[in-house]
Design a protein around this motif. Structure first.
Motif, PDB file in Angstrom:
ATOM      1  N   HIS A 223       0.964  -1.134  -0.073  1.00 31.82           N
ATOM      2  CA  HIS A 223       0.167  -0.196   0.166  1.00 31.82           C
ATOM      3  C   HIS A 223       1.028   1.216   0.054  1.00 31.82           C
ATOM      4  O   HIS A 223       1.568   1.419   0.931  1.00 31.82           O
ATOM      5  CB  HIS A 223      -1.012  -0.195   1.383  1.00 31.82           C
ATOM      6  N   ILE A 224       0.939   1.799  -0.966  1.00 27.15           N
ATOM      7  CA  ILE A 224       1.772   3.024  -1.215  1.00 27.15           C
ATOM      8  C   ILE A 224       1.262   4.215  -1.570  1.00 27.15           C
ATOM      9  O   ILE A 224       0.424   4.302  -2.697  1.00 27.15           O
ATOM     10  CB  ILE A 224       2.858   2.650  -2.521  1.00 27.15           C
ATOM     11  N   ASN A 225       1.206   5.224  -0.673  1.00 27.18           N
ATOM     12  CA  ASN A 225       0.786   6.338  -0.750  1.00 27.18           C
ATOM     13  C   ASN A 225      -0.963   5.940  -1.096  1.00 27.18           C
ATOM     14  O   ASN A 225      -1.484   5.397  -0.004  1.00 27.18           O
ATOM     15  CB  ASN A 225       0.776   7.420  -1.936  1.00 27.18           C
ATOM     16  N   ASP A 226      -1.700   6.329  -1.841  1.00 28.92           N
ATOM     17  CA  ASP A 226      -3.111   6.113  -2.008  1.00 28.92           C
ATOM     18  C   ASP A 226      -3.576   4.801  -3.016  1.00 28.92           C
ATOM     19  O   ASP A 226      -4.555   4.636  -3.390  1.00 28.92           O
ATOM     20  CB  ASP A 226      -4.109   7.212  -2.251  1.00 28.92           C
ATOM     21  N   LYS A 227      -2.242   4.046  -3.321  1.00 25.94           N
ATOM     22  CA  LYS A 227      -2.350   2.895  -4.211  1.00 25.94           C
ATOM     23  C   LYS A 227      -2.097   1.427  -3.638  1.00 25.94           C
ATOM     24  O   LYS A 227      -1.160   1.408  -2.645  1.00 25.94           O
ATOM     25  CB  LYS A 227      -1.306   3.183  -5.303  1.00 25.94           C
ATOM     26  N   LEU A 228      -3.157   0.575  -3.875  1.00 22.79           N
ATOM     27  CA  LEU A 228      -2.687  -0.780  -3.645  1.00 22.79           C
ATOM     28  C   LEU A 228      -1.859  -1.501  -4.822  1.00 22.79           C
ATOM     29  O   LEU A 228      -2.365  -1.348  -5.944  1.00 22.79           O
ATOM     30  CB  LEU A 228      -4.105  -1.531  -3.569  1.00 22.79           C
ATOM     31  N   VAL A 229      -0.971  -1.953  -4.644  1.00 20.18           N
ATOM     32  CA  VAL A 229       0.147  -2.476  -5.490  1.00 20.18           C
ATOM     33  C   VAL A 229       0.369  -3.858  -5.409  1.00 20.18           C
ATOM     34  O   VAL A 229       0.740  -4.311  -4.157  1.00 20.18           O
ATOM     35  CB  VAL A 229       1.377  -1.577  -5.528  1.00 20.18           C
ATOM     36  N   ILE A 230      -0.015  -4.703  -6.438  1.00 20.84           N
ATOM     37  CA  ILE A 230       0.137  -6.209  -6.187  1.00 20.84           C
ATOM     38  C   ILE A 230       1.027  -6.476  -7.584  1.00 20.84           C
ATOM     39  O   ILE A 230       0.678  -6.294  -8.698  1.00 20.84           O
ATOM     40  CB  ILE A 230      -1.337  -6.790  -6.413  1.00 20.84           C
ATOM     41  N   THR A 231       2.109  -7.165  -6.897  1.00 21.10           N
ATOM     42  CA  THR A 231       3.307  -7.592  -7.890  1.00 21.10           C
ATOM     43  C   THR A 231       2.936  -9.184  -8.276  1.00 21.10           C
ATOM     44  O   THR A 231       2.815  -9.885  -7.206  1.00 21.10           O
ATOM     45  CB  THR A 231       4.755  -7.639  -7.690  1.00 21.10           C
ATOM     46  N   SER A 232       2.841  -9.907  -9.349  1.00 16.73           N
ATOM     47  CA  SER A 232       2.900 -11.279  -9.326  1.00 16.73           C
ATOM     48  C   SER A 232       3.646 -11.569 -10.431  1.00 16.73           C
ATOM     49  O   SER A 232       3.762 -10.838 -11.482  1.00 16.73           O
ATOM     50  CB  SER A 232       1.319 -11.293 -10.053  1.00 16.73           C
ATOM     51  N   MET A 233       4.312 -12.910 -10.268  1.00 16.00           N
ATOM     52  CA  MET A 233       5.188 -13.273 -11.176  1.00 16.00           C
ATOM     53  C   MET A 233       5.204 -14.894 -11.128  1.00 16.00           C
ATOM     54  O   MET A 233       4.942 -15.409 -10.372  1.00 16.00           O
ATOM     55  CB  MET A 233       6.707 -12.799 -11.079  1.00 16.00           C
ATOM     56  N   LEU A 234       5.566 -15.450 -12.591  1.00 13.55           N
ATOM     57  CA  LEU A 234       5.721 -16.770 -12.728  1.00 13.55           C
ATOM     58  C   LEU A 234       6.357 -17.126 -14.038  1.00 13.55           C
ATOM     59  O   LEU A 234       6.706 -16.332 -14.741  1.00 13.55           O
ATOM     60  CB  LEU A 234       4.001 -17.272 -12.855  1.00 13.55           C
ATOM     61  N   ASP A 235       6.653 -18.468 -14.031  1.00 12.36           N
ATOM     62  CA  ASP A 235       7.261 -19.217 -15.357  1.00 12.36           C
ATOM     63  C   ASP A 235       6.113 -19.193 -16.291  1.00 12.36           C
ATOM     64  O   ASP A 235       5.293 -20.148 -16.281  1.00 12.36           O
ATOM     65  CB  ASP A 235       7.962 -20.358 -15.090  1.00 12.36           C
ATOM     66  N   ASN A 236       6.425 -18.574 -17.579  1.00 15.95           N
ATOM     67  CA  ASN A 236       5.316 -18.577 -18.473  1.00 15.95           C
ATOM     68  C   ASN A 236       5.224 -19.910 -19.180  1.00 15.95           C
ATOM     69  O   ASN A 236       4.090 -20.374 -19.689  1.00 15.95           O
ATOM     70  CB  ASN A 236       5.353 -17.654 -19.803  1.00 15.95           C
ATOM     71  N   LEU A 237       6.165 -20.903 -19.113  1.00 13.19           N
ATOM     72  CA  LEU A 237       6.269 -22.100 -19.629  1.00 13.19           C
ATOM     73  C   LEU A 237       5.851 -23.321 -18.496  1.00 13.19           C
ATOM     74  O   LEU A 237       5.328 -24.211 -18.973  1.00 13.19           O
ATOM     75  CB  LEU A 237       7.422 -22.597 -20.291  1.00 13.19           C
ATOM     76  N   LEU A 238       5.724 -22.893 -17.060  1.00 10.70           N
ATOM     77  CA  LEU A 238       5.531 -23.880 -16.354  1.00 10.70           C
ATOM     78  C   LEU A 238       4.036 -23.427 -15.607  1.00 10.70           C
ATOM     79  O   LEU A 238       3.028 -24.010 -16.063  1.00 10.70           O
ATOM     80  CB  LEU A 238       6.482 -24.152 -15.267  1.00 10.70           C
ATOM     81  N   LYS A 239       3.962 -22.478 -14.439  1.00 11.10           N
ATOM     82  CA  LYS A 239       2.604 -22.292 -13.770  1.00 11.10           C
ATOM     83  C   LYS A 239       1.732 -21.554 -15.037  1.00 11.10           C
ATOM     84  O   LYS A 239       0.541 -21.441 -15.058  1.00 11.10           O
ATOM     85  CB  LYS A 239       2.998 -21.336 -12.879  1.00 11.10           C
ATOM     86  N   GLY A 240       2.416 -21.050 -16.059  1.00 12.14           N
ATOM     87  CA  GLY A 240       1.797 -20.506 -17.226  1.00 12.14           C
ATOM     88  C   GLY A 240       1.260 -21.244 -18.283  1.00 12.14           C
ATOM     89  O   GLY A 240       0.543 -20.587 -19.327  1.00 12.14           O
ATOM     90  N   ALA A 241       1.718 -22.703 -18.431  1.00 17.76           N
ATOM     91  CA  ALA A 241       1.451 -23.427 -19.440  1.00 17.76           C
ATOM     92  C   ALA A 241       1.596 -25.060 -19.001  1.00 17.76           C
ATOM     93  O   ALA A 241       0.544 -25.562 -18.331  1.00 17.76           O
ATOM     94  CB  ALA A 241       2.190 -23.077 -20.625  1.00 17.76           C
ATOM     95  N   ALA A 242       2.741 -25.576 -19.034  1.00 16.92           N
ATOM     96  CA  ALA A 242       2.924 -26.947 -18.781  1.00 16.92           C
ATOM     97  C   ALA A 242       3.010 -27.315 -17.578  1.00 16.92           C
ATOM     98  O   ALA A 242       2.227 -28.486 -17.039  1.00 16.92           O
ATOM     99  CB  ALA A 242       4.193 -27.433 -19.793  1.00 16.92           C
TER     100      ALA A 242
END
Length: 318
Positions: A273-292
Protein backbone atom coordinates in the motif's frame (compact mmCIF):
# COMPACT_ATOMS: atom_id res chain seq x y z
CA UNK A 1 -0.12 -45.29 -13.43
CA UNK A 2 -1.93 -43.50 -16.25
CA UNK A 3 -1.20 -43.45 -19.98
CA UNK A 4 -0.94 -40.12 -21.78
CA UNK A 5 -0.48 -38.76 -25.29
CA UNK A 6 0.78 -35.35 -26.35
CA UNK A 7 -0.47 -33.64 -29.49
CA UNK A 8 2.00 -31.06 -30.78
CA UNK A 9 5.12 -31.83 -28.77
CA UNK A 10 7.79 -29.96 -30.72
CA UNK A 11 7.28 -26.43 -29.35
CA UNK A 12 8.43 -24.83 -26.11
CA UNK A 13 5.35 -25.84 -24.13
CA UNK A 14 5.36 -29.39 -25.53
CA UNK A 15 9.02 -29.77 -24.61
CA UNK A 16 8.44 -28.60 -21.04
CA UNK A 17 5.45 -30.92 -20.74
CA UNK A 18 7.49 -33.92 -21.91
CA UNK A 19 10.24 -33.04 -19.42
CA UNK A 20 7.76 -32.90 -16.53
CA UNK A 21 5.93 -36.10 -17.49
CA UNK A 22 9.12 -38.12 -17.91
CA UNK A 23 9.86 -37.39 -14.24
CA UNK A 24 6.30 -38.05 -13.04
CA UNK A 25 6.06 -41.35 -11.17
CA UNK A 26 2.44 -41.95 -12.20
CA UNK A 27 2.69 -41.31 -15.96
CA UNK A 28 3.53 -43.45 -18.99
CA UNK A 29 3.87 -41.39 -22.20
CA UNK A 30 2.48 -43.53 -25.02
CA UNK A 31 2.99 -41.14 -27.93
CA UNK A 32 4.05 -37.61 -28.88
CA UNK A 33 2.24 -36.54 -32.05
CA UNK A 34 3.71 -34.16 -34.62
CA UNK A 35 3.09 -33.62 -38.33
CA UNK A 36 6.45 -31.92 -38.92
CA UNK A 37 8.90 -34.08 -36.92
CA UNK A 38 7.65 -37.60 -37.73
CA UNK A 39 10.26 -40.27 -37.02
CA UNK A 40 12.68 -37.89 -35.31
CA UNK A 41 13.96 -38.67 -31.79
CA UNK A 42 12.48 -36.31 -29.23
CA UNK A 43 15.93 -35.65 -27.79
CA UNK A 44 17.03 -34.24 -31.15
CA UNK A 45 14.43 -31.44 -30.91
CA UNK A 46 14.39 -31.03 -27.11
CA UNK A 47 18.09 -31.42 -26.51
CA UNK A 48 17.84 -31.01 -22.74
CA UNK A 49 16.22 -34.49 -22.77
CA UNK A 50 19.25 -36.28 -24.22
CA UNK A 51 19.69 -39.63 -22.51
CA UNK A 52 16.29 -39.44 -20.79
CA UNK A 53 13.96 -40.95 -23.40
CA UNK A 54 13.97 -43.07 -26.53
CA UNK A 55 10.58 -41.72 -27.63
CA UNK A 56 10.21 -40.52 -31.21
CA UNK A 57 7.70 -38.17 -32.77
CA UNK A 58 4.88 -39.92 -34.59
CA UNK A 59 1.89 -39.08 -36.73
CA UNK A 60 -0.11 -41.96 -35.19
CA UNK A 61 -2.31 -41.61 -32.11
CA UNK A 62 -3.28 -44.20 -29.49
CA UNK A 63 -7.00 -43.74 -29.06
CA UNK A 64 -7.46 -45.39 -25.66
CA UNK A 65 -4.96 -43.43 -23.55
CA UNK A 66 -6.21 -42.10 -20.22
CA UNK A 67 -5.33 -38.49 -21.01
CA UNK A 68 -4.42 -36.35 -24.01
CA UNK A 69 -2.65 -32.99 -23.82
CA UNK A 70 -3.34 -30.67 -26.75
CA UNK A 71 -0.31 -28.41 -27.31
CA UNK A 72 -1.20 -27.23 -30.80
CA UNK A 73 -1.57 -23.61 -31.90
CA UNK A 74 -4.54 -21.47 -31.01
CA UNK A 75 -7.55 -22.35 -33.14
CA UNK A 76 -6.23 -25.81 -33.97
CA UNK A 77 -7.42 -27.87 -31.00
CA UNK A 78 -11.05 -27.90 -32.12
CA UNK A 79 -9.95 -28.81 -35.61
CA UNK A 80 -7.81 -31.70 -34.34
CA UNK A 81 -10.63 -33.11 -32.20
CA UNK A 82 -13.01 -32.95 -35.17
CA UNK A 83 -10.62 -35.08 -37.24
CA UNK A 84 -9.47 -37.56 -34.57
CA UNK A 85 -11.42 -39.70 -32.14
CA UNK A 86 -10.33 -40.89 -28.70
CA UNK A 87 -12.03 -43.38 -26.41
CA UNK A 88 -15.03 -42.36 -24.32
CA UNK A 89 -12.91 -42.55 -21.17
CA UNK A 90 -10.02 -40.41 -22.46
CA UNK A 91 -9.69 -37.11 -20.63
CA UNK A 92 -8.36 -33.98 -22.36
CA UNK A 93 -6.34 -30.96 -21.26
CA UNK A 94 -6.15 -28.25 -23.92
CA UNK A 95 -3.39 -25.64 -23.65
CA UNK A 96 -4.71 -23.38 -26.43
CA UNK A 97 -7.36 -20.65 -26.28
CA UNK A 98 -9.98 -22.79 -28.02
CA UNK A 99 -12.07 -23.82 -25.00
CA UNK A 100 -11.27 -21.17 -22.39
CA UNK A 101 -14.42 -19.17 -22.92
CA UNK A 102 -17.44 -20.65 -21.15
CA UNK A 103 -20.94 -20.98 -22.62
CA UNK A 104 -19.63 -21.92 -26.08
CA UNK A 105 -21.24 -25.36 -26.39
CA UNK A 106 -18.44 -27.41 -24.84
CA UNK A 107 -17.78 -29.30 -21.59
CA UNK A 108 -14.37 -27.82 -20.77
CA UNK A 109 -13.73 -26.40 -17.29
CA UNK A 110 -11.43 -23.40 -16.90
CA UNK A 111 -8.34 -24.94 -15.34
CA UNK A 112 -7.23 -22.42 -12.73
CA UNK A 113 -6.75 -24.69 -9.67
CA UNK A 114 -6.71 -21.86 -7.13
CA UNK A 115 -10.29 -20.99 -8.10
CA UNK A 116 -11.80 -24.08 -9.75
CA UNK A 117 -10.14 -26.99 -7.91
CA UNK A 118 -13.38 -28.83 -7.06
CA UNK A 119 -14.66 -28.57 -10.66
CA UNK A 120 -11.32 -29.70 -12.08
CA UNK A 121 -11.32 -32.80 -9.87
CA UNK A 122 -14.70 -33.82 -11.29
CA UNK A 123 -14.11 -32.88 -14.94
CA UNK A 124 -12.92 -34.87 -17.94
CA UNK A 125 -12.06 -31.80 -20.05
CA UNK A 126 -9.88 -28.90 -18.95
CA UNK A 127 -9.05 -25.63 -20.71
CA UNK A 128 -5.64 -24.62 -19.38
CA UNK A 129 -5.50 -20.84 -18.73
CA UNK A 130 -3.21 -18.48 -20.61
CA UNK A 131 0.07 -17.36 -19.06
CA UNK A 132 -0.77 -13.65 -18.68
CA UNK A 133 -4.28 -14.60 -17.54
CA UNK A 134 -2.92 -16.90 -14.83
CA UNK A 135 -0.56 -14.25 -13.44
CA UNK A 136 -3.20 -11.49 -13.53
CA UNK A 137 -6.07 -13.62 -12.22
CA UNK A 138 -4.00 -14.82 -9.27
CA UNK A 139 -2.89 -11.27 -8.55
CA UNK A 140 -6.31 -9.65 -8.62
CA UNK A 141 -9.15 -12.14 -8.12
CA UNK A 142 -9.22 -12.11 -4.27
CA UNK A 143 -9.18 -8.30 -4.23
CA UNK A 144 -11.90 -7.95 -6.87
CA UNK A 145 -14.00 -10.59 -5.15
CA UNK A 146 -13.84 -9.00 -1.69
CA UNK A 147 -12.95 -5.32 -2.17
CA UNK A 148 -14.66 -2.48 -4.02
CA UNK A 149 -12.15 -1.55 -6.75
CA UNK A 150 -12.50 0.95 -9.58
CA UNK A 151 -9.98 1.17 -12.42
CA UNK A 152 -7.12 -1.35 -12.25
CA UNK A 153 -3.92 -0.69 -14.18
CA UNK A 154 -1.83 -3.67 -15.26
CA UNK A 155 1.68 -3.59 -16.69
CA UNK A 156 2.95 -7.07 -17.60
CA UNK A 157 6.26 -8.14 -19.13
CA UNK A 158 6.86 -11.54 -20.76
CA UNK A 159 10.01 -13.27 -21.94
CA UNK A 160 10.80 -14.35 -25.49
CA UNK A 161 9.38 -17.87 -25.06
CA UNK A 162 5.95 -16.31 -24.58
CA UNK A 163 5.75 -15.91 -28.35
CA UNK A 164 6.32 -19.61 -29.02
CA UNK A 165 9.02 -21.38 -31.00
CA UNK A 166 7.87 -20.23 -34.43
CA UNK A 167 10.14 -18.01 -36.52
CA UNK A 168 9.22 -14.36 -36.17
CA UNK A 169 11.15 -11.13 -36.58
CA UNK A 170 10.51 -10.06 -33.00
CA UNK A 171 11.75 -13.41 -31.66
CA UNK A 172 15.17 -13.10 -33.28
CA UNK A 173 18.05 -12.53 -30.86
CA UNK A 174 19.23 -9.40 -32.67
CA UNK A 175 15.78 -7.78 -32.23
CA UNK A 176 14.95 -9.05 -28.75
CA UNK A 177 18.33 -8.65 -27.02
CA UNK A 178 18.71 -5.39 -25.07
CA UNK A 179 15.28 -4.35 -26.31
CA UNK A 180 11.87 -3.62 -24.76
CA UNK A 181 8.48 -2.95 -26.36
CA UNK A 182 4.75 -2.93 -25.72
CA UNK A 183 2.18 -4.70 -27.90
CA UNK A 184 -1.58 -5.33 -28.16
CA UNK A 185 -2.26 -2.44 -25.77
CA UNK A 186 -5.76 -2.86 -24.25
CA UNK A 187 -6.40 -5.61 -26.85
CA UNK A 188 -4.56 -8.70 -25.65
CA UNK A 189 -6.44 -11.97 -26.24
CA UNK A 190 -6.08 -13.06 -22.60
CA UNK A 191 -8.18 -10.13 -21.41
CA UNK A 192 -11.38 -11.97 -22.38
CA UNK A 193 -10.68 -14.88 -20.03
CA UNK A 194 -9.55 -12.52 -17.26
CA UNK A 195 -12.83 -10.61 -17.46
CA UNK A 196 -14.75 -13.89 -17.66
CA UNK A 197 -13.37 -14.92 -14.26
CA UNK A 198 -13.92 -11.48 -12.77
CA UNK A 199 -17.54 -11.53 -13.95
CA UNK A 200 -18.24 -13.90 -11.04
CA UNK A 201 -17.75 -10.93 -8.70
CA UNK A 202 -20.37 -8.34 -7.80
CA UNK A 203 -18.37 -5.42 -9.18
CA UNK A 204 -15.97 -5.73 -12.12
CA UNK A 205 -13.50 -2.84 -12.39
CA UNK A 206 -12.24 -1.33 -15.62
CA UNK A 207 -9.02 -3.12 -16.68
CA UNK A 208 -6.19 -1.19 -18.32
CA UNK A 209 -3.84 -3.96 -19.45
CA UNK A 210 -0.58 -3.15 -21.25
CA UNK A 211 1.61 -6.17 -22.17
CA UNK A 212 5.33 -5.78 -22.85
CA UNK A 213 8.13 -7.86 -24.37
CA UNK A 214 11.24 -8.16 -22.23
CA UNK A 215 14.84 -9.05 -23.07
CA UNK A 216 14.89 -12.39 -21.26
CA UNK A 217 13.94 -15.94 -22.21
CA UNK A 218 11.21 -16.93 -19.78
CA UNK A 219 9.05 -15.53 -17.02
CA UNK A 220 6.19 -13.06 -16.58
CA UNK A 221 6.35 -10.04 -14.27
CA UNK A 222 3.04 -8.27 -13.60
CA UNK A 223 2.47 -5.04 -11.69
CA UNK A 224 -1.15 -4.14 -10.86
CA UNK A 225 -2.22 -0.97 -9.06
CA UNK A 226 -5.46 0.74 -8.14
CA UNK A 227 -6.81 3.49 -5.86
CA UNK A 228 -7.22 2.14 -2.32
CA UNK A 229 -7.89 3.71 1.07
CA UNK A 230 -8.30 0.54 3.14
CA UNK A 231 -6.04 -1.38 5.52
CA UNK A 232 -3.06 -3.30 4.10
CA UNK A 233 -3.10 -5.87 6.92
CA UNK A 234 -6.70 -6.73 6.03
CA UNK A 235 -5.76 -7.23 2.36
CA UNK A 236 -2.81 -9.47 3.26
CA UNK A 237 -5.02 -11.56 5.57
CA UNK A 238 -7.60 -11.82 2.76
CA UNK A 239 -4.98 -13.15 0.31
CA UNK A 240 -3.41 -15.58 2.75
CA UNK A 241 -6.83 -16.99 3.59
CA UNK A 242 -7.84 -17.26 -0.08
CA UNK A 243 -4.65 -19.12 -1.07
CA UNK A 244 -4.16 -21.19 2.09
CA UNK A 245 -4.82 -24.43 0.16
CA UNK A 246 -2.92 -23.35 -2.97
CA UNK A 247 0.54 -24.97 -2.78
CA UNK A 248 2.05 -23.01 -5.65
CA UNK A 249 0.63 -19.51 -5.06
CA UNK A 250 2.72 -17.85 -2.39
CA UNK A 251 2.64 -14.38 -0.86
CA UNK A 252 6.10 -12.95 -0.43
CA UNK A 253 6.82 -10.45 2.33
CA UNK A 254 9.65 -8.97 0.29
CA UNK A 255 9.65 -7.79 -3.31
CA UNK A 256 10.16 -10.92 -5.44
CA UNK A 257 12.11 -11.19 -8.68
CA UNK A 258 12.02 -13.50 -11.70
CA UNK A 259 14.92 -15.72 -10.65
CA UNK A 260 12.77 -16.99 -7.80
CA UNK A 261 10.18 -18.50 -10.14
CA UNK A 262 11.96 -19.44 -13.39
CA UNK A 263 11.88 -23.23 -13.86
CA UNK A 264 9.27 -23.64 -11.10
CA UNK A 265 5.49 -23.97 -10.93
CA UNK A 266 5.20 -21.12 -8.42
CA UNK A 267 3.32 -17.86 -8.64
CA UNK A 268 4.72 -15.29 -6.21
CA UNK A 269 2.57 -12.38 -5.03
CA UNK A 270 3.75 -9.23 -3.26
CA UNK A 271 1.20 -6.75 -1.85
CA UNK A 272 1.94 -3.13 -0.93
CA UNK A 273 0.00 0.00 0.00
CA UNK A 274 1.93 3.02 -1.30
CA UNK A 275 0.41 6.47 -0.80
CA UNK A 276 -3.18 5.95 -1.97
CA UNK A 277 -2.47 2.93 -4.21
CA UNK A 278 -2.81 -0.81 -3.64
CA UNK A 279 0.07 -2.37 -5.59
CA UNK A 280 0.11 -6.11 -6.30
CA UNK A 281 3.08 -7.74 -8.01
CA UNK A 282 2.68 -11.20 -9.53
CA UNK A 283 5.24 -13.36 -11.30
CA UNK A 284 5.49 -16.86 -12.73
CA UNK A 285 7.27 -18.94 -15.36
CA UNK A 286 5.19 -18.62 -18.53
CA UNK A 287 6.11 -22.16 -19.67
CA UNK A 288 5.38 -23.85 -16.34
CA UNK A 289 2.78 -22.26 -14.05
CA UNK A 290 1.65 -20.37 -17.16
CA UNK A 291 1.38 -23.50 -19.34
CA UNK A 292 2.87 -27.02 -18.95
CA UNK A 293 3.28 -26.99 -15.17
CA UNK A 294 -0.30 -25.88 -14.61
CA UNK A 295 -1.43 -28.58 -17.06
CA UNK A 296 0.34 -31.23 -14.95
CA UNK A 297 -1.16 -29.68 -11.81
CA UNK A 298 -4.60 -30.06 -13.41
CA UNK A 299 -3.80 -33.64 -14.42
CA UNK A 300 -2.90 -34.45 -10.82
CA UNK A 301 -6.24 -33.11 -9.61
CA UNK A 302 -8.22 -34.92 -12.32
CA UNK A 303 -6.71 -38.32 -11.46
CA UNK A 304 -6.57 -37.98 -7.69
CA UNK A 305 -2.80 -37.62 -7.37
CA UNK A 306 -1.22 -35.30 -4.83
CA UNK A 307 -1.47 -31.85 -6.43
CA UNK A 308 2.27 -31.18 -6.26
CA UNK A 309 3.39 -34.54 -7.73
CA UNK A 310 6.13 -34.06 -10.32
CA UNK A 311 6.16 -30.30 -9.76
CA UNK A 312 8.54 -29.83 -6.83
CA UNK A 313 11.06 -28.09 -9.03
CA UNK A 314 14.15 -26.10 -8.12
CA UNK A 315 14.46 -22.72 -9.75
CA UNK A 316 17.63 -21.67 -11.60
CA UNK A 317 18.73 -19.00 -9.13
CA UNK A 318 22.35 -18.64 -10.22
Amino acid sequence: MITVGIIGGSGYTGGELIRLLLQHAQVDIRFVYSTTKVGMPIEKIHQDLIGETTLMFTDKIVADVDLVFLCVGHGKSKEFLQKHTFSETTKIIDLSTDFRMEHQNHDFVYGLPEVNKALIMQSNFIANPGCFATAINLALYPAIKHLQLDDVHIHAVTGATGGGARLDEKQHFSWRSQNYSSYKIFQHQHEREILQLFSRCKVVPQLNFIPHRGSFARGIYVTCYTQFSGDLAHVIQLYESFYQDAPFTIRSGIAPHLKQIVNTNKCLLHIQHINDKLVITSMLDNLLKGAAGQAVQNMNLMFGFEETTGLKLKGSYF
